[in-house]
Design an enzyme around this catalytic site. Sequence first.
Site, mmCIF file in Angstrom:
data_model
loop_
_atom_site.group_PDB
_atom_site.id
_atom_site.type_symbol
_atom_site.label_atom_id
_atom_site.label_comp_id
_atom_site.label_asym_id
_atom_site.label_seq_id
_atom_site.Cartn_x
_atom_site.Cartn_y
_atom_site.Cartn_z
ATOM 1 N N PHE A 153 13.422 11.278 53.226
ATOM 2 C CA PHE A 153 13.944 10.212 54.085
ATOM 3 C C PHE A 153 14.399 9.002 53.279
ATOM 4 O O PHE A 153 14.510 7.905 53.814
ATOM 5 C CB PHE A 153 12.887 9.791 55.115
ATOM 6 C CG PHE A 153 12.533 10.891 56.080
ATOM 7 C CD1 PHE A 153 13.409 11.232 57.103
ATOM 8 C CD2 PHE A 153 11.354 11.610 55.956
ATOM 9 C CE1 PHE A 153 13.115 12.265 57.985
ATOM 10 C CE2 PHE A 153 11.040 12.642 56.824
ATOM 11 C CZ PHE A 153 11.915 12.972 57.848
ATOM 12 N N LEU A 154 14.632 9.201 51.980
ATOM 13 C CA LEU A 154 14.991 8.049 51.142
ATOM 14 C C LEU A 154 16.408 7.553 51.427
ATOM 15 O O LEU A 154 17.283 8.302 51.845
ATOM 16 C CB LEU A 154 14.852 8.400 49.660
ATOM 17 C CG LEU A 154 15.710 9.515 49.061
ATOM 18 C CD1 LEU A 154 17.105 9.026 48.705
ATOM 19 C CD2 LEU A 154 15.028 10.073 47.827
ATOM 20 N N LYS A 208 14.439 16.323 60.443
ATOM 21 C CA LYS A 208 15.287 15.609 59.475
ATOM 22 C C LYS A 208 16.681 15.356 60.066
ATOM 23 O O LYS A 208 17.197 14.229 60.031
ATOM 24 C CB LYS A 208 15.393 16.431 58.189
ATOM 25 C CG LYS A 208 16.438 15.956 57.215
ATOM 26 C CD LYS A 208 16.128 14.585 56.649
ATOM 27 C CE LYS A 208 17.341 14.026 55.918
ATOM 28 N NZ LYS A 208 17.097 12.771 55.256
ATOM 29 N N LEU A 254 21.394 -1.763 64.127
ATOM 30 C CA LEU A 254 22.246 -2.269 65.202
ATOM 31 C C LEU A 254 23.270 -3.237 64.605
ATOM 32 O O LEU A 254 23.697 -4.181 65.254
ATOM 33 C CB LEU A 254 21.407 -2.963 66.286
ATOM 34 C CG LEU A 254 20.520 -2.059 67.137
ATOM 35 C CD1 LEU A 254 19.760 -2.873 68.188
ATOM 36 C CD2 LEU A 254 21.338 -0.960 67.835
ATOM 37 N N ALA A 256 26.819 -4.028 63.803
ATOM 38 C CA ALA A 256 28.186 -3.563 64.097
ATOM 39 C C ALA A 256 29.065 -3.779 62.876
ATOM 40 O O ALA A 256 28.820 -4.669 62.067
ATOM 41 C CB ALA A 256 28.743 -4.331 65.293
ATOM 42 N N CYS A 264 25.237 11.407 53.798
ATOM 43 C CA CYS A 264 24.199 11.919 54.691
ATOM 44 C C CYS A 264 24.641 11.855 56.147
ATOM 45 O O CYS A 264 24.810 12.897 56.786
ATOM 46 C CB CYS A 264 22.916 11.134 54.486
ATOM 47 S SG CYS A 264 22.310 11.307 52.806
ATOM 48 N N LYS A 267 27.956 13.906 57.363
ATOM 49 C CA LYS A 267 27.837 15.366 57.298
ATOM 50 C C LYS A 267 26.686 15.872 58.159
ATOM 51 O O LYS A 267 26.765 16.938 58.751
ATOM 52 C CB LYS A 267 27.717 15.843 55.849
ATOM 53 C CG LYS A 267 26.351 15.770 55.236
ATOM 54 C CD LYS A 267 26.343 16.406 53.842
ATOM 55 C CE LYS A 267 25.043 16.137 53.109
ATOM 56 N NZ LYS A 267 23.840 16.652 53.725
ATOM 57 N N LYS A 324 27.865 1.417 51.158
ATOM 58 C CA LYS A 324 26.951 0.329 51.521
ATOM 59 C C LYS A 324 26.628 -0.426 50.225
ATOM 60 O O LYS A 324 26.941 0.072 49.133
ATOM 61 C CB LYS A 324 25.687 0.865 52.194
ATOM 62 C CG LYS A 324 24.824 1.719 51.279
ATOM 63 C CD LYS A 324 23.535 2.075 51.982
ATOM 64 C CE LYS A 324 22.581 2.759 51.023
ATOM 65 N NZ LYS A 324 21.314 3.086 51.630
#
Length: 441
Positions: A153-154, A208, A254, A256, A264, A267, A324
């Site tokens: 979950f990294l 997952k 949340l 926007a 991740c 896909k 990001k």
Amino acid sequence: MRIAVVGTGHVGLISCVTFAHIGHEVVGIDANGAKIETLRAGRSPFFEPGVQELLDEGIANGRLRFTSDYSEGIPGVDAAFICVGTPPRASGEASLVAVERATREMAACVNGPIVLVEKSTVPAGTHDRVTRTVAHERPEIADQIRVASNPEFLREGRAVQDTLTPERILVGADDPSAFETLRRIYEPLTSKGIPLIETDIATAEISKHACNAFLSMKISFINAVARMCERSGADIGSVAEVMGTDSRIGSSFLGAGIGYGGFCFPKDVDAFERVAHSLSYSFPLLREIARINDEAIEAAFLKIRDALWNLDDKRVCLLGLAFKPNTDDVRFAPALALADRLLGEGATVSAFDPAAVEEARREQPRIEYADDPYAAATDAHVVVLCTEWAEFKELDLDKLKSVMRYPVFVDGRNVFDPGDMTRRGFTYLSMGRPTPGARGA
Ligand code: UGA
């Protein structure tokens, strides 16, 4: 414990260095010989905070080594983690070619009890395929090979921290000895109070995909509401704040903007829809999540075009290319999708990113890359903020405006204050927030 990690990409290398850090003896295996050479030389092939330090530590204390030879890495290990890529096929389905190949290669070298652990994100039912492949390849030793699922979950940019202090560890297995091996591997973390959730394998596989699809849904939901805010004069920032104070909803994811990217969410949303389809269940909500995500880029594109009238002969500057902040990863980056759309309409696109220029150049050579934000913005008719890097919050906005041809700023991540930007003389447009006196250039 003795651990092999197959695949030294983002998930694999972080697993290698963190397993070594918590005291295990680790061998990283990768078919890519050049990558193994880089790792043996002590260099991380990608940028991720903390990885280089843990790589140095593991190599120095001898707990971490690398090889491209399965017969050198697999014999004698207690567990082998499958961390190879599961890229999307044209249909959206996850390609499991690398998972099957790794399974065969591992099975060929097994010489005693071992747990094969799926860490890559795989469709529900993959464990059955892994088990059957092992039985075909090594029938004489198949009863000593267990299969388990231990999804990761990294988050990129916080991968080491997420792995060493996760909210939970998930282990799916159907055999007590497999659970026991994984409990022992994670004991250094569970002894500090980190919960370990044990399920059957199919539950772990589905969990997952469900987590990533749900987080993507939160982002698309808020982006769809942002479109409504734009049409009604409401402010998405305040709407998200109100929603987030309801603890049943929660305030995270949340934000926007121009949507989610990376290797991740896009896909996994598609792959989960394909899993549903293969299970004869129709789950159109998942398609809708992806459609709204594409629509977020289109919304930014339309703002740019509307502000500039025509895009031919216009210069658009993108600030931020990584999907990001704090990563050089541009895979499925919204900024590059927006660049494609702008280039397709005849605009010239310039760009700056603090870390991702080299990666982006490989994907989109038609962008004019600059060494700093002001050089990228020089003579631009519009600047578009695509990634909310911390350093963009510190921009000298007056200097930026002075080098631009038109003072139009499209804030794709709602970083700046609309009132302040308008006072500085920008035509400022953001995602789902009203701007006092906004109109095209
Ligand atoms: C994501 C998940 O968060 C991890 O839990 C998971 O382990 C990982 O995928 C994976 O499956 O490997 P990651 O892709 O590193 O991690 O990135 P996130 O931090 O989740 O961001 C994903 C995208 O959503 C980014 O493009 C980000 O800009 C966007 N986002 C995020 C928004 O647009 N709004 C938000 O409010 C939050």
